[in-house]
Design an enzyme around this catalytic site. Structure first.
Site, PDB file in Angstrom:
ATOM      1  N   ASN A   9       4.848  18.944  23.480  1.00  0.00           N
ATOM      2  CA  ASN A   9       4.055  20.163  23.674  1.00  0.00           C
ATOM      3  C   ASN A   9       3.676  20.655  22.287  1.00  0.00           C
ATOM      4  O   ASN A   9       4.513  21.177  21.568  1.00  0.00           O
ATOM      5  CB  ASN A   9       4.887  21.210  24.430  1.00  0.00           C
ATOM      6  CG  ASN A   9       4.177  22.554  24.467  1.00  0.00           C
ATOM      7  OD1 ASN A   9       2.987  22.649  24.179  1.00  0.00           O
ATOM      8  ND2 ASN A   9       4.918  23.594  24.824  1.00  0.00           N
ATOM      9  N   LYS A  11       1.779  23.025  21.411  1.00  0.00           N
ATOM     10  CA  LYS A  11       1.564  24.477  21.273  1.00  0.00           C
ATOM     11  C   LYS A  11       0.271  24.722  20.473  1.00  0.00           C
ATOM     12  O   LYS A  11      -0.700  23.982  20.650  1.00  0.00           O
ATOM     13  CB  LYS A  11       2.802  25.128  20.637  1.00  0.00           C
ATOM     14  CG  LYS A  11       4.078  24.758  21.396  1.00  0.00           C
ATOM     15  CD  LYS A  11       5.278  25.549  21.002  1.00  0.00           C
ATOM     16  CE  LYS A  11       6.465  25.073  21.832  1.00  0.00           C
ATOM     17  NZ  LYS A  11       7.660  25.895  21.644  1.00  0.00           N
ATOM     18  N   HIS A  94       5.281  27.697  31.016  1.00  0.00           N
ATOM     19  CA  HIS A  94       6.042  27.673  29.759  1.00  0.00           C
ATOM     20  C   HIS A  94       6.451  29.103  29.406  1.00  0.00           C
ATOM     21  O   HIS A  94       5.685  30.044  29.610  1.00  0.00           O
ATOM     22  CB  HIS A  94       5.208  27.058  28.630  1.00  0.00           C
ATOM     23  CG  HIS A  94       6.037  26.772  27.423  1.00  0.00           C
ATOM     24  ND1 HIS A  94       6.386  27.759  26.523  1.00  0.00           N
ATOM     25  CD2 HIS A  94       6.638  25.639  26.986  1.00  0.00           C
ATOM     26  CE1 HIS A  94       7.155  27.228  25.584  1.00  0.00           C
ATOM     27  NE2 HIS A  94       7.327  25.940  25.842  1.00  0.00           N
ATOM     28  N   GLU A  96       6.504  30.698  26.780  1.00  0.00           N
ATOM     29  CA  GLU A  96       5.602  31.438  25.883  1.00  0.00           C
ATOM     30  C   GLU A  96       4.421  32.015  26.657  1.00  0.00           C
ATOM     31  O   GLU A  96       3.919  33.085  26.309  1.00  0.00           O
ATOM     32  CB  GLU A  96       5.156  30.528  24.721  1.00  0.00           C
ATOM     33  CG  GLU A  96       6.306  30.327  23.731  1.00  0.00           C
ATOM     34  CD  GLU A  96       6.325  29.001  23.002  1.00  0.00           C
ATOM     35  OE1 GLU A  96       5.298  28.303  22.970  1.00  0.00           O
ATOM     36  OE2 GLU A  96       7.402  28.654  22.458  1.00  0.00           O
ATOM     37  N   GLU A 166      13.958  24.720  30.054  1.00  0.00           N
ATOM     38  CA  GLU A 166      13.932  25.101  28.635  1.00  0.00           C
ATOM     39  C   GLU A 166      14.554  26.485  28.466  1.00  0.00           C
ATOM     40  O   GLU A 166      13.885  27.492  28.716  1.00  0.00           O
ATOM     41  CB  GLU A 166      12.484  25.166  28.131  1.00  0.00           C
ATOM     42  CG  GLU A 166      11.735  23.860  28.208  1.00  0.00           C
ATOM     43  CD  GLU A 166      10.558  23.837  27.237  1.00  0.00           C
ATOM     44  OE1 GLU A 166      10.478  22.873  26.478  1.00  0.00           O
ATOM     45  OE2 GLU A 166       9.749  24.778  27.232  1.00  0.00           O
ATOM     46  N   GLY A 172      12.605  26.480  19.534  1.00  0.00           N
ATOM     47  CA  GLY A 172      12.180  26.728  18.157  1.00  0.00           C
ATOM     48  C   GLY A 172      13.238  27.389  17.296  1.00  0.00           C
ATOM     49  O   GLY A 172      12.966  27.855  16.200  1.00  0.00           O
ATOM     50  N   SER A 212      14.622  22.768  21.061  1.00  0.00           N
ATOM     51  CA  SER A 212      15.197  22.205  19.830  1.00  0.00           C
ATOM     52  C   SER A 212      15.702  20.774  20.000  1.00  0.00           C
ATOM     53  O   SER A 212      16.741  20.403  19.446  1.00  0.00           O
ATOM     54  CB  SER A 212      16.307  23.113  19.275  1.00  0.00           C
ATOM     55  OG  SER A 212      15.759  24.353  18.868  1.00  0.00           O
ATOM     56  N   GLY A 233       8.813  20.464  21.293  1.00  0.00           N
ATOM     57  CA  GLY A 233       7.848  21.183  20.466  1.00  0.00           C
ATOM     58  C   GLY A 233       7.822  20.604  19.061  1.00  0.00           C
ATOM     59  O   GLY A 233       7.196  19.578  18.799  1.00  0.00           O
TER      60      GLY A 233
HETATM   61  P1  13P Z   1      11.013  23.152  20.243  1.00  0.00           P
HETATM   62  O1  13P Z   1      11.275  21.710  20.524  1.00  0.00           O
HETATM   63  O2  13P Z   1      10.185  23.399  19.028  1.00  0.00           O
HETATM   64  O3  13P Z   1      12.272  23.969  20.318  1.00  0.00           O
HETATM   65  O4  13P Z   1      10.081  23.683  21.455  1.00  0.00           O
HETATM   66  C1  13P Z   1      10.472  23.441  22.763  1.00  0.00           C
HETATM   67  C2  13P Z   1       9.368  23.783  23.681  1.00  0.00           C
HETATM   68  O5  13P Z   1       9.058  24.938  23.892  1.00  0.00           O
HETATM   69  C3  13P Z   1       8.635  22.671  24.307  1.00  0.00           C
HETATM   70  O6  13P Z   1       7.816  23.140  25.331  1.00  0.00           O
END
Ligand code: 13P
Length: 255
Positions: A9, A11, A94, A96, A166, A172, A212, A233
């Site tokens: 992803n 983002k 997601h 976010e 997640e 992140g 992560s 991510g």
């Molecule tokens: P990270 O791998 O950067 O923690 O992000 C995870 C994520 O939100 C994937 O959709």
């Protein structure tokens, strides 16, 4: 057998040019790693270029969201008919988008139905905040998200759906759940699907962990029996590390 699925992803990272250069660099190394499904989810504007660059490969493309209406006065939004033919997967719910765009459980359900209606494969993301986790309410919170997301979706559509668990506190932050913790929650998600449908569909449902995930913890997650892949991510934004994640998934599953 559930085929592992590793999805990047991206983002809000990479311009269309950077996106195409990235997929051109990974398509060779990823060609041999066909025991796992490999997916990249770039920003909308990069989708046409990436889809074209990956034509003829087995690497799938996904979008990061969609609107549930086919068209209309919804400034900034993108719909199923616009994505159809361009992507296979679409991430829905997601955290976010739940946090910054006000996406609710009901909207997740409408988006999932729209995606399925247009022949797309939803990756439905769920997960709890730190406060919910610390209060010990993760299981009931995630179960509510799952029940709402799948409301009215027939069993015949389930083979096209992937779930991504997640935990928000792990996204992140460099703080990931342990493999065992993630496996326990994902086992509960599978049990909820079994309750909503039956054991056979639940047993076939692919459920990813996200938050992560890095090459140094990939084996820990992928060696868990309920974890079928990762939604990644940061570590999916570098060519070498994305390829390595796919390789490690295959190794951990003994494929
Ligand atoms: P990270 O791998 O950067 O923690 O992000 C995870 C994520 O939100 C994937 O959709």
């Amino acid at each position: 057998m559930r085929i592992p699925i590793i999805a990047g992803n991206w983002k809000m990272y990479k311009t269309p040019q950077e996106a195409v250069a990235f997929v051109n660099a990974i398509k060779g190394p990823l060609a041999d790693l066909s025991a796992a499904e490999r997916v990249v989810c770039p920003p909308y504007v990069a989708l046409p270029g990436v889809a074209q660059a990956l034509e003829g490969t087995e690497i799938a493309v996904g979008a990061q969201d969609l609107h549930w209406e086919d068209e209309g006065a919804y400034t900034s939004q993108v719909s199923g008919p616009m994505l159809k033919g361009l992507v296979k997967y679409v991430i829905i719910g997601h955290s976010e988008t739940r946090e910054y765009q006000g996406v609710t459980n009901e909207m997740v359900n409408k988006k999932a139905k729209a995606a399925l209606h247009h022949g797309l494969h939803p990756i439905i993301a769920v997960g709890e905040s730190l406060a919910i986790n610390e209060a010990g309410n993760t299981q009931s919170f995630v179960e509510t998200q799952i029940r709402a997301a799948f409301d009215g979706i027939p069993a015949s559509d389930l083979e096209r759906i992937v779930i991504a668990y997640e935990p928000i506190w792990a996204i992140g932050t460099g703080k990931s759940a342990s493999g065992e913790q993630a496996n326990a929650i994902i086992g509960n998600i599978r049990a909820t699907i079994a309750d909503l449908y039956d054991d056979a569909v639940a047993g076939a449902m692919r459920i990813q962990y996200g938050g992560s995930v890095k090459p140094n913890n990939m084996i820990e997650f992928m060696s868990q029996p309920h974890i079928d892949g990762a939604l990644v991510g940061g570590a999916a934004l570098k060519e070498d590390s994305f390829v390595e994640l796919v390789r490690l998934a295959i190794e951990a599953k003994g494929l």
